[in-house]
Design an enzyme around this catalytic site. Structure first.
Site, PDB file in Angstrom:
ATOM      1  N   ARG A  55      28.759  41.051  77.503  1.00 44.38           N
ATOM      2  CA  ARG A  55      29.238  42.076  78.360  1.00 44.38           C
ATOM      3  C   ARG A  55      28.186  43.195  78.589  1.00 44.38           C
ATOM      4  O   ARG A  55      28.334  43.926  79.653  1.00 44.38           O
ATOM      5  CB  ARG A  55      30.670  42.694  78.050  1.00 44.38           C
TER       6      ARG A  55
ATOM      7  N   GLY B 186      42.218  44.218  70.842  1.00 44.68           N
ATOM      8  CA  GLY B 186      43.203  43.535  70.352  1.00 44.68           C
ATOM      9  C   GLY B 186      44.477  44.526  69.800  1.00 44.68           C
ATOM     10  O   GLY B 186      44.141  45.637  69.643  1.00 44.68           O
TER      11      GLY B 186
ATOM     12  N   ARG C  48     -27.113  74.075  77.869  1.00 47.01           N
ATOM     13  CA  ARG C  48     -26.654  73.927  79.393  1.00 47.01           C
ATOM     14  C   ARG C  48     -28.101  74.505  79.974  1.00 47.01           C
ATOM     15  O   ARG C  48     -28.865  75.015  79.532  1.00 47.01           O
ATOM     16  CB  ARG C  48     -25.687  74.878  79.851  1.00 47.01           C
TER      17      ARG C  48
ATOM     18  N   ALA D 160      26.321  39.373  64.898  1.00 46.17           N
ATOM     19  CA  ALA D 160      25.586  38.192  65.220  1.00 46.17           C
ATOM     20  C   ALA D 160      26.242  37.864  66.643  1.00 46.17           C
ATOM     21  O   ALA D 160      25.359  37.148  67.318  1.00 46.17           O
ATOM     22  CB  ALA D 160      26.192  37.003  64.467  1.00 46.17           C
ATOM     23  N   GLY D 161      26.938  38.691  67.305  1.00 49.73           N
ATOM     24  CA  GLY D 161      27.755  38.483  68.665  1.00 49.73           C
ATOM     25  C   GLY D 161      26.573  38.174  69.767  1.00 49.73           C
ATOM     26  O   GLY D 161      25.576  38.788  69.484  1.00 49.73           O
TER      27      GLY D 161
HETATM   28  C1  UD1 Z   1      37.089  42.760  68.313  1.00 46.78           C
HETATM   29  C2  UD1 Z   1      38.442  42.044  67.874  1.00 46.78           C
HETATM   30  C3  UD1 Z   1      39.496  42.941  68.400  1.00 46.78           C
HETATM   31  C4  UD1 Z   1      39.389  44.627  68.399  1.00 46.78           C
HETATM   32  C5  UD1 Z   1      37.815  44.867  68.775  1.00 46.78           C
HETATM   33  C6  UD1 Z   1      37.260  46.347  68.632  1.00 46.78           C
HETATM   34  C7  UD1 Z   1      38.359  39.904  66.994  1.00 46.78           C
HETATM   35  C8  UD1 Z   1      38.649  38.690  67.396  1.00 46.78           C
HETATM   36  N1  UD1 Z   1      38.815  40.964  68.058  1.00 46.78           N
HETATM   37  O1  UD1 Z   1      37.274  42.262  69.686  1.00 46.78           O
HETATM   38  O2  UD1 Z   1      40.894  43.032  67.871  1.00 46.78           O
HETATM   39  O3  UD1 Z   1      40.140  45.297  69.138  1.00 46.78           O
HETATM   40  O4  UD1 Z   1      36.804  43.855  68.139  1.00 46.78           O
HETATM   41  O5  UD1 Z   1      36.287  46.811  68.883  1.00 46.78           O
HETATM   42  O6  UD1 Z   1      37.783  40.116  65.867  1.00 46.78           O
HETATM   43  N2  UD1 Z   1      30.412  38.973  66.151  1.00 46.78           N
HETATM   44  C9  UD1 Z   1      29.878  37.975  65.404  1.00 46.78           C
HETATM   45  N3  UD1 Z   1      30.110  36.821  65.538  1.00 46.78           N
HETATM   46  C10 UD1 Z   1      30.893  36.051  66.281  1.00 46.78           C
HETATM   47  C11 UD1 Z   1      31.635  37.082  67.558  1.00 46.78           C
HETATM   48  C12 UD1 Z   1      31.316  38.496  67.182  1.00 46.78           C
HETATM   49  O7  UD1 Z   1      29.224  38.526  64.549  1.00 46.78           O
HETATM   50  O8  UD1 Z   1      30.663  35.071  66.449  1.00 46.78           O
HETATM   51  C13 UD1 Z   1      30.295  40.410  65.971  1.00 46.78           C
HETATM   52  C14 UD1 Z   1      29.646  41.155  67.172  1.00 46.78           C
HETATM   53  O9  UD1 Z   1      28.430  41.084  67.080  1.00 46.78           O
HETATM   54  C15 UD1 Z   1      30.338  42.611  66.950  1.00 46.78           C
HETATM   55  C16 UD1 Z   1      31.703  42.192  66.360  1.00 46.78           C
HETATM   56  O10 UD1 Z   1      31.586  40.856  65.611  1.00 46.78           O
HETATM   57  O11 UD1 Z   1      29.628  43.224  66.407  1.00 46.78           O
HETATM   58  C17 UD1 Z   1      33.112  42.387  67.472  1.00 46.78           C
HETATM   59  O12 UD1 Z   1      32.793  41.098  68.218  1.00 46.78           O
HETATM   60  P1  UD1 Z   1      33.278  41.361  69.708  1.00 46.78           P
HETATM   61  O13 UD1 Z   1      32.942  40.168  70.528  1.00 46.78           O
HETATM   62  O14 UD1 Z   1      32.490  42.488  70.366  1.00 46.78           O
HETATM   63  O15 UD1 Z   1      34.783  41.335  69.767  1.00 46.78           O
HETATM   64  P2  UD1 Z   1      35.897  42.296  70.708  1.00 46.78           P
HETATM   65  O16 UD1 Z   1      36.096  41.447  71.656  1.00 46.78           O
HETATM   66  O17 UD1 Z   1      35.359  43.571  70.747  1.00 46.78           O
HETATM   67 CA    CA Z   2      33.512  44.790  70.324  1.00 45.40          CA
END
Ligand code: UD1
Ligand code: CA
Length: 456
Positions: free
Chosen positions: A15, A140, A438, A10-11
């Protein structure tokens, strides 16, 4: 033990700087989220729930064929909040839930199995996957004490000591479903990003004295794609993995570094693939095929002993021992028979071409059904479009179509016929006939001299 999976998708994906939701970006020809779903299926996890938010409708559309359920996260308040949005899916279930990320597409099915196995055998409340990385910037960190996992700290929340930790959290976990549900209510967003982190569940469970495990695996499986740079990195890792599989299975890749094969492509043994080939989708390539350089083949069946050179083949089937190219364009819904030849600068669209038929050069065939043992002279055009509608042309077996013929559709050319070169055929040609359409040739004696052009 009951198993299910959640996939976080859902993110915002800020980036990656894109109008397309991040999890729909493709690697090796397939959307990242679909890689994850397909891997779950290979690991025999049937019950899969995908959490959608950004571009929810599009994500649903692109995953629709995969028979999964969805939860919606309206506002993206963090990975912990995302899992909370799947509460209806989790509630009342007993067993283990695997949590995966739609942006971490390289996890292998056997690793998923090992993760579940380790989680269940050790009676853990939570088990996470991690990798050791020389430069884990952005990820993380897994904080341990006496070798036991204590908690996960996000990069942006790390103190100086934690920043030096090289073990990164892959964001792939197994949880006891009830323990996970109970912990979600305890999450806070008191951190540098103001988000509800799923990673905090690990520390919460640990503090409650629950058992938390970790399985350390190769970074090749845990890479998370946040940017286009990581997208290319993931693509390269998967490309190598796919190419290696085919080479082990008996396929020759002249240069694996410049051969692009999709994840779902099947290739028979003793097939030889030269550089610059792109093979996509649900393509099946038989045995003993030679793909000379620079073709794109998408969702097609290439039968045994076919040879293709510098051509494009889309949604079509090529029969055994047929040769295609160089520079042929085979468009969707074409079926080419065995032992046929589709030569240079030939375009075939939505047509069937029978066995042993030769279309050797500079020809367009669209909306046609062509029989066996026919020969097309150079420069034949099937005139399938009258400016408003498409029409069909039918050509029987053993027909000889002279060079530079136009076949104005709809028209039928029966078996055992000849068409004289340069003809424009608007009427059907009956079996056994020669069609000549033709202007008759006229030679005018002495014309050049009469015009005073002799000494030019
Ligand atoms: C996350 C982890 C981090 C890990 C990394 C590995 C957390 C807080 N951090 O960080 O420890 O090292 O992944 O790749 O979990 N998403 C949602 N809803 C939200 C936010 C994110 O569905 O509100 C989904 C995104 O679509 C994505 C996944 O969760 O598929 C990870 O989110 P992202 O923001 O990429 O987390 P990272 O900062 O990469
Ligand atoms: Ca990620």
């Amino acid at each position: 033990m009951y198993k299910c999976a959640l996939i976080l998708a859902a993110g915002q994906g800020t980036r990656i700087k894109s109008d397309l939701p991040k999890v729909l970006h493709k690697i090796c020809g397939k959307e990242m989220v679909n890689h994850v779903i397909d891997t779950m299926r290979k690991a025999d996890i049937e019950d899969i729930n995908v959490i959608v938010g950004k571009g929810a409708e599009l994500v649903k559309e692109k995953t629709a064929s995969r028979n999964i359920s969805y939860s919606v996260q309206e506002e993206q308040l963090g990975t912990g909040h995302a899992v909370k949005c799947a509460i209806d899916f989790l509630k009342g279930k007993k067993g283990v839930v695997g949590v995966f990320c739609g942006d971490a597409p390289l996890i292998k099915a056997e690793t998923v199995n090992n993760l579940f196995k380790s989680h269940i055998e050790n009676n853990n409340s939570a088990t996470l996957l991690s990798s050791i990385l020389e430069d884990p910037t952005g990820y993380g960190r897994v904080v341990r004490k006496d070798n036991e996992v204590l908690k996960i700290v996000e990069h942006k929340d790390c103190d100086e000591k934690e920043l030096k930790i090289k073990e990164m959290n892959a964001a792939i976990y197994c949880f006891d479903i009830e323990e996970l549900v109970n912990s979600l209510d305890k999450l806070s967003n008191n951190n540098n990003q103001g988000e509800y982190y799923l990673t905090d569940v690990i520390g919460i469970l640990k503090e409650e004295g629950k058992s938390v495990g970790a399985v350390v695996i190769d970074y090749d499986e845990t890479i998370g794609v946040n940017s286009r740079v990581q997208l290319a990195e993931a693509e390269e890792i998967l490309r190598k993995r796919i190419n290696l599989k085919h080479m082990i299975n008996g396929v020759t890749l002249i240069d694996p570094n410049s051969t692009y094969i999709g994840d779902d492509v099947e290739i028979g043994r003793d097939t030889i693939i030269y550089p610059g080939n792109v093979i996509e989708g649900n393509t099946k390539i038989g045995e003993g095929v030679i793909l000379y350089p620079n073709s794109r083949i998408s969702n097609s069946i290439i039968s045994n002993n076919v040879e293709v050179q510098s051509s494009v083949i889309i949604d079509s089937k090529i029969g055994e021992k047929t040769t295609v190219g160089p520079f042929a364009y085979i468009r969707p819904e074409s079926i080419i028979g065995n032992n046929a030849r589709i030569g240079d600068f030939v375009e075939i669209k939505k047509s069937t071409i029978g066995n042993n038929t030769k279309v050797s050069h500079l020809t367009y065939i669209g909306d046609a059904s062509v029989g066996e043992n026919c020969n097309f002279g150079c420069g034949t055009v099937v005139v399938n479009y009258d400016g408003s509608k498409k029409h069909k042309t039918i050509i029987g077996n053993n027909s000889f179509i002279g060079c530079n013929t136009n076949l104005v559709s709809p028209v039928k050319v029966e078996d055992n016929t000849y068409i004289a070169a340069g003809s424009t055929i608007v009427n059907d040609v009956k079996e056994g006939e020669l069609a000549v359409a033709r202007a008759k040739q006229r030679n005018i004696e002495g014309w050049v001299a009469k015009k005073g052009l002799t000494n030019k």
